[in-house]
Scaffold this active site. Structure first.
Site: not given
Ligand SMILES: Cc1cc2nc3c(=O)[nH]c(=O)nc-3n(C[C@H](O)[C@H](O)[C@H](O)COP(=O)(O)OP(=O)(O)OC[C@H]3O[C@@H](n4cnc5c(N)ncnc54)[C@H](O)[C@@H]3O)c2cc1C
Length: 382
Positions: A176, A180, A254, A285, A310, A358, A360
């Site tokens: 979708r 709004r 990506r 952006r 970006e 993906y 948040d």
């Molecule tokens: C462009 C973009 C914009 C976004 N904007 C928002 C927003 O406005 N609001 C929102 O709520 N969310 C947003 N998000 C989503 C948000 O980035 C994620 O929800 C969040 O990063 C998830 O956290 P995570 O800990 O699962 O993963 P990550 O943040 O990716 O953390 C994983 C960690 O594991 C570490 N790691 C990986 N492999 C290894 C290894 N083998 N040894 C040691 N360390 C390792 C990495 O270095 C990293 O620090 C956005 C995402 C993107 C792509």
């Protein structure tokens, strides 16, 4: 304590790993190793306060905390107070700037008519072609919002985002398109929203400072794996395919490239995020970070600002992974990796990289709180 004495090791100090480590240390009263190959906490949600200007820069592009989940909000609020920032996104397209998502104000500006909600609905419906099953994203988008809104808001932006024209992208990328039928120009619907008042890094440091957590930054899991005991439970938030040496092939992502500039003006664009819909503009952006903290008066009013342009790009191993490409090929590859992971019950794959989703930040927190509860139950049942 030797590494071999730890019963819990969390790999990755992003928001997922931080929640797990904090819960294990504070609720199970167990020492926990938290390792990350980067030199900073927070994973892709990390932020750095620029020394020169005092502006908090989100290292991997704009991150706004927003949630409708009270459990998540109560949990995260233990580690930070949040400012009153509410997110708006604008799009610069064909010489005009409009609010996103499409709303009554946007429709009024495009159509030149002050429609009521029902009239606006009719206006959109009269422009959509109801002919047959859409064969690609372009046809699907036009069937949902009509050609005018599609051309302004979707066509160029989507082509830049995916590196292909929407007519060559599968229709199922979108189910979708949010429209709004109100004058509400806020981007998120969530009740709770904001940026940590003292910055993201202070929040993440508070989480990692929970007694019982031993933090090893600039340390890859492979550097310590051999020293861990066989009965150490590993919470792995890195990439699932990388963990298994890409044995079935690499899951596709990506990626993004950010071009940073300190601009000698007080205010560059008047808002945090401006999307660019025209294909002639190579970036998608521009982020301007000072607007996330209007209450930080000194950096806000200083004569300089920091922006990121970006640029979307294809991903290959070694580049930062941003958006999973959850199409049929990748999802079936993921199933194979999950089956393999099931044969390693001492390792939990989680977070956006482990789940290949993906999410948040609030979803990542919610999944981690649930995952921790399951882990704790399993421990007591043993
Ligand atoms: C462009 C973009 C914009 C976004 N904007 C928002 C927003 O406005 N609001 C929102 O709520 N969310 C947003 N998000 C989503 C948000 O980035 C994620 O929800 C969040 O990063 C998830 O956290 P995570 O800990 O699962 O993963 P990550 O943040 O990716 O953390 C994983 C960690 O594991 C570490 N790691 C990986 N492999 C290894 C290894 N083998 N040894 C040691 N360390 C390792 C990495 O270095 C990293 O620090 C956005 C995402 C993107 C792509």
């Amino acid at each position: 304590m030797a590494l071999s004495d730890y019963r819990f090791c969390v790999v990755g100090a992003g928001i997922t790993g931080l929640v797990y480590a904090e819960r294990i240390a504070s609720q199970l009263n167990q020492p926990v190793l938290l390792v990350d190959k980067r030199e900073k906490l927070g994973g892709n949600s990390s932020a750095t306060i620029d020394e020169e200007t005092g502006i908090e820069v989100h290292d991997y592009g704009s991150h706004i905390f927003h949630t409708a989940n009270e459990t998540v909000w109560n949990y995260i609020s233990q580690f930070a107070a949040f400012n009153s920032y509410r997110h708006h996104v604008l799009i610069h397209t064909c010489g005009h700037v409009y609010f996103m998502p499409i709303n009554l104000k946007t429709i009024q500006e495009v159509s030149g008519k002050a429609f009521t909600p029902d009239e606006a609905r009719e206006w959109i419906e009269s422009s959509t072609n109801g002919s047959g099953e859409p064969r690609n994203l372009e046809e699907k988008a036009i069937s949902l919002i009509g050609p005018d809104l599609y051309r302004l808001f979707i066509k160029g932006y989507t082509a830049k985002q995916w590196g292909r024209p929407p007519s060559e992208l599968p229709a199922d990328i979108i189910t979708r398109l949010p429209v709004r039928m109100t004058y509400d120009t806020e981007y998120f619907n969530a009740r709770h929203q904001g940026i940590p008042a003292d910055g993201y890094d202070a929040m993440f440091r508070k989480m990692a400072g929970t007694p019982g957590i031993r933090l090893l930054l600039k340390t890859s899991f492979s550097e310590i794996a051999a020293q861990l005991s066989r009965d150490c439970t590993i919470i792995y938030t890195g990439m699932i395919d990388e963990f298994f040496g890409y044995c079935f092939g690499a899951l596709e992502w990506r990626s993004l490239r950010f071009e940073r500039e300190t601009v000698p003006v007080r205010d560059y664009q008047g808002t945090t995020v401006m999307n660019y819909g025209d294909e002639t503009v190579p970036y998608t952006r521009i982020h301007e970070f000072k607007h996330y903290h209007p209450e930080w008066e000194k950096p806000f009013n200083a004569g300089k600002t920091i922006i990121f342009r970006e640029y979307p790009m294809a991903w290959k191993p070694g580049l930062e992974a941003f958006y999973p490409v959850n199409d049929e090929r990748n999802n079936s590859l993921l199933r194979k990796y999950r089956e393999l992971a099931n044969r390693h019950p001492g390792i939990l794959f989680c977070g956006r990289l482990g789940a290949y989703k993906y999410w948040d930040m609030d979803k990542a927190v919610a999944m981690s709180l649930e995952g921790f509860d399951a882990l704790a139950r399993r421990r007591y049942e043993r």
